[in-house]
Scaffold this active site. Structure first.
Site, short mmCIF file in Angstrom:
data_model
loop_
_atom_site.label_atom_id
_atom_site.label_comp_id
_atom_site.label_asym_id
_atom_site.label_seq_id
_atom_site.Cartn_x
_atom_site.Cartn_y
_atom_site.Cartn_z
N TRP A 1 0.77 -1.26 -0.08
CA TRP A 1 0.04 0.15 0.04
C TRP A 1 0.93 1.19 0.02
O TRP A 1 1.98 1.45 0.77
CB TRP A 1 -0.91 0.02 1.23
CG TRP A 1 -2.06 -0.31 0.96
CD1 TRP A 1 -3.38 0.15 0.87
CD2 TRP A 1 -2.86 -1.74 1.07
NE1 TRP A 1 -4.47 -0.53 0.46
CE2 TRP A 1 -4.12 -1.70 0.69
CE3 TRP A 1 -2.06 -3.21 0.95
CZ2 TRP A 1 -4.90 -3.19 0.67
CZ3 TRP A 1 -2.82 -4.19 0.95
CH2 TRP A 1 -4.11 -4.03 0.71
N TRP B 1 0.88 4.94 1.26
CA TRP B 1 1.20 5.56 2.43
C TRP B 1 1.65 4.73 3.25
O TRP B 1 2.46 5.17 4.29
CB TRP B 1 -0.05 6.80 2.77
CG TRP B 1 -1.21 6.13 3.55
CD1 TRP B 1 -1.89 4.94 3.41
CD2 TRP B 1 -1.84 7.07 4.48
NE1 TRP B 1 -2.79 5.01 4.61
CE2 TRP B 1 -2.97 6.38 4.96
CE3 TRP B 1 -1.54 8.36 4.78
CZ2 TRP B 1 -3.79 6.89 5.82
CZ3 TRP B 1 -2.46 8.99 5.99
CH2 TRP B 1 -3.74 8.22 6.30
N ASP B 2 1.33 3.30 3.52
CA ASP B 2 1.86 2.38 4.44
C ASP B 2 3.08 2.32 4.08
O ASP B 2 4.15 2.29 5.09
CB ASP B 2 1.38 1.08 4.31
CG ASP B 2 -0.26 0.80 4.53
OD1 ASP B 2 -1.25 1.42 3.92
OD2 ASP B 2 -0.77 0.36 5.79
N TYR C 1 -7.01 -10.92 -0.70
CA TYR C 1 -7.58 -9.67 -0.65
C TYR C 1 -8.60 -9.23 -1.54
O TYR C 1 -8.45 -9.79 -2.76
CB TYR C 1 -6.53 -8.70 -0.51
CG TYR C 1 -6.97 -7.49 -0.13
CD1 TYR C 1 -7.15 -6.97 1.08
CD2 TYR C 1 -7.20 -6.46 -1.29
CE1 TYR C 1 -7.61 -5.40 1.30
CE2 TYR C 1 -7.52 -5.14 -1.23
CZ TYR C 1 -7.64 -4.59 -0.04
OH TYR C 1 -8.47 -3.54 0.38
N GLY D 1 -7.53 7.51 2.66
CA GLY D 1 -6.83 6.56 3.74
C GLY D 1 -7.58 6.25 5.04
O GLY D 1 -7.33 5.51 5.82
N ASP E 1 -10.83 5.47 5.40
CA ASP E 1 -11.95 4.98 4.49
C ASP E 1 -13.37 5.27 5.07
O ASP E 1 -14.18 5.77 4.12
CB ASP E 1 -11.96 3.31 4.27
CG ASP E 1 -10.40 2.68 4.01
OD1 ASP E 1 -9.64 3.79 3.73
OD2 ASP E 1 -10.39 1.62 3.79
N GLU F 1 -3.56 -2.54 14.55
CA GLU F 1 -3.90 -1.74 13.44
C GLU F 1 -4.36 -0.35 13.97
O GLU F 1 -4.04 0.66 13.59
CB GLU F 1 -4.73 -2.30 12.34
CG GLU F 1 -5.20 -1.48 11.15
CD GLU F 1 -6.17 -2.44 10.44
OE1 GLU F 1 -6.62 -3.54 10.77
OE2 GLU F 1 -6.37 -1.83 9.39
C1 2M8 Z 1 -7.22 0.25 5.17
O1 2M8 Z 1 -7.82 0.76 3.62
C2 2M8 Z 1 -7.85 -0.65 2.82
C3 2M8 Z 1 -8.42 -0.01 1.34
O2 2M8 Z 1 -7.39 0.65 1.08
C4 2M8 Z 1 -9.09 -1.76 3.22
O3 2M8 Z 1 -9.53 -1.29 4.28
O4 2M8 Z 1 -8.92 -2.86 2.68
C5 2M8 Z 1 -6.94 1.71 5.48
O5 2M8 Z 1 -6.71 1.84 6.81
C6 2M8 Z 1 -5.79 2.56 4.79
O6 2M8 Z 1 -5.55 3.77 5.15
C7 2M8 Z 1 -4.44 1.58 4.80
O7 2M8 Z 1 -3.59 2.08 3.83
C8 2M8 Z 1 -4.79 0.12 4.24
C9 2M8 Z 1 -3.73 -0.80 4.33
O8 2M8 Z 1 -3.25 -0.64 5.86
O9 2M8 Z 1 -5.92 -0.51 5.00
#
Ligand code: 2M8
Length: 441
Positions: A39, A41-42, A87, A173, A175, A407
């Site tokens: 991902w 920004w991760d 996923y 980010g 959601d 998380e």
């Molecule tokens: C979360 O978002 C993803 C979709 O992009 C998901 O829920 O499946 C959010 O917390 C996002 O900010 C983060 O980058 C991602 C992966 O940690 O998970």
């Protein structure tokens, strides 16, 4: 008692172990099972922590993300690992390979995420032990980073006001933050999109977005897919267009870092000052709300501010772009026990406790997130609030010491929520220990 690096030996080695376990070679999974790809920004947050352990591996985290860059400059929000399954939505759903701008041979999503990448790249450089190697790294990524920012200004600044627009909640980010509730409710979904939800098999339903939210998320992806990810068409047809505070604050922080990178390697930093001035001014004029003492997201289609008191409204403090008098008023709200800093719990709630939507267990609707705390620790320190910054850093480390590398966390009792062994929680804890503890008790 002196609390410094040595006091956190165990937590530091635990964090480093998680980063090793989630390492796929050139990138790091955000979480072992829930998020098995890379991902955007991760990876930026992860690279910052990695840079305290291994220069080269931190640089690779950023370089591998840039390998997924589109021809138009966009750095996608997910780069799919072809060896990982489990996923959803996966590459078959996004179908970006049909799109001429998508990279050849790399499967990605078709949207982006808050652009903190250049900021992270500069931190990785600053933390490097091998200076020459780090300069080479900067030289190898500079043009790609510039191209990403050209995309954000030339393609995403729909109103030509200096504010990049997001087209999907996933691009924020955050959601399911309450700020998107009204917008998502207004979306008319004629045909129920076809998708499956694996997240609910792994994580308790009350900690994740609702099915209604997912209908809207998937509807938007199906719409963009049908438009072949053509941004002109999306701009005209998308029911979700937002000038977002989180996105533009991180953009500003990155622009400043990009200027420092350009200066280090004697490159032309031409457009950077203009972009910075434009965005700084637009945030102050369009997103600032004098009455509420904070910045609000702006719904472009309905031409209105989204007046929810959420933590990300204060992120211009991280970008260092708030004048002192405003900053003081904002920090007062931020540190208040009525809003984001529960008296007997753990700061910072991602939604003010006074908002009716505040939910201490549900994802981006109230829980503490380590990346948010980290950005506010940086912001508070920048404005000279060193005690508050250190308090927040210690509280954050207490939370992780007591509950593990989750998380997100319930701010009222510290319970770990969502996925365990979460990479950016581990990585930013490493950075907190290395850079944000003064040794005062
Ligand atoms: C979360 O978002 C993803 C979709 O992009 C998901 O829920 O499946 C959010 O917390 C996002 O900010 C983060 O980058 C991602 C992966 O940690 O998970």
């Amino acid at each position: 008692m002196q609390l410094n690096r040595a006091s956190y030996e165990n937590i530091f080695s635990g964090a480093a172990r998680i980063l090793r376990e989630n390492d796929t070679g050139s990138s790091t999974k955000p979480a072992p099972r829930l998020y098995p790809h890379q991902w955007n920004w991760d990876s930026a947050f992860i690279a910052i922590g990695l840079s305290h352990i291994d220069d080269k591996r931190a640089q690779l985290e950023i370089a591998s993300l840039l390998d997924g860059q589109w021809a138009n400059g966009m750095v996608p929000h997910i780069i799919f690992n072809p060896e990982s399954t489990g996923y959803s939505p996966g590459p078959d759903y996004w179908r970006t390979h049909q799109c001429p701008d998508a990279p050849k041979g790399t499967l990605t999503s078709g949207i982006t995420q808050p652009p903190i990448l250049a900021f992270a790249a500069y931190r990785v450089f600053k933390n490097a032990k091998d200076r020459n190697g780090a300069l080479d790294f900067l030289r190898s990524i500079y043009k790609k980073l510039i191209h990403y920012h050209e995309y954000l200004y030339d393609v995403r600044d729909f109103k030509k006001e200096g504010l990049a627009c997001i087209i999907h909640p996933w691009e924020s980010g955050m959601d399911n933050t309450p700020s998107w509730d009204d917008l998502l409710k207004r979306i008319k979904i004629e045909r129920k999109p076809e998708y499956e939800r694996i997240d609910k098999v792994l994580i308790s339903e009350n900690q994740r977005p609702t099915d209604k939210d997912y209908d809207a998320y998937s509807y938007l992806v199906e719409l963009f897919r049908s438009l072949m990810y053509d941004m002109e068409a999306i701009k005209n047809k998308s029911p979700f267009l937002v000038q977002s505070v989180v996105f533009n604050s991180l953009l500003l922080a990155s622009l400043k870092a990009l200027k420092s990178i350009g200066t280090e390697i004697h490159e032309d930093t031409g457009r950077l000052d203009d972009w910075t001035a434009l965005t700084e001014n637009a945030i102050q004029t369009k997103l600032w709300n004098e009455e509420a003492h904070q910045y609000f997201d702006y719904d472009v289609l309905h031409q209105e501010s989204i007046r929810r008191n959420i933590l990300s409204n204060y992120l211009p403090l991280f970008a260092g772009s708030v004048v002192r008098e405003k900053a003081e008023r904002m920090i007062h709200l931020l540190l208040s026990q009525d809003t984001f800093w529960p008296q007997n719990g753990y700061p910072l709630c991602t939604v003010s406790m006074k908002e009716s939507e505040f939910n201490p267990q549900n994802y981006w609707r109230g829980p503490v997130w380590i990346n948010m705390n980290w950005m506010f620790i940086e912001g508070l320190a920048q404005y000279g609030y060193h005690n508050a910054a250190e308090d927040l850093a210690r509280k954050t480390l207490d939370l992780v010491t007591n509950s593990g590398f989750y998380e997100y966390y319930n701010p009222l009792n510290g319970e770990g929520l969502g996925s365990d062994r979460f990479s950016w929680s581990a990585s930013l804890v490493i950075d907190l220990i290395e850079t944000h503890l003064s040794g005062r008790s």
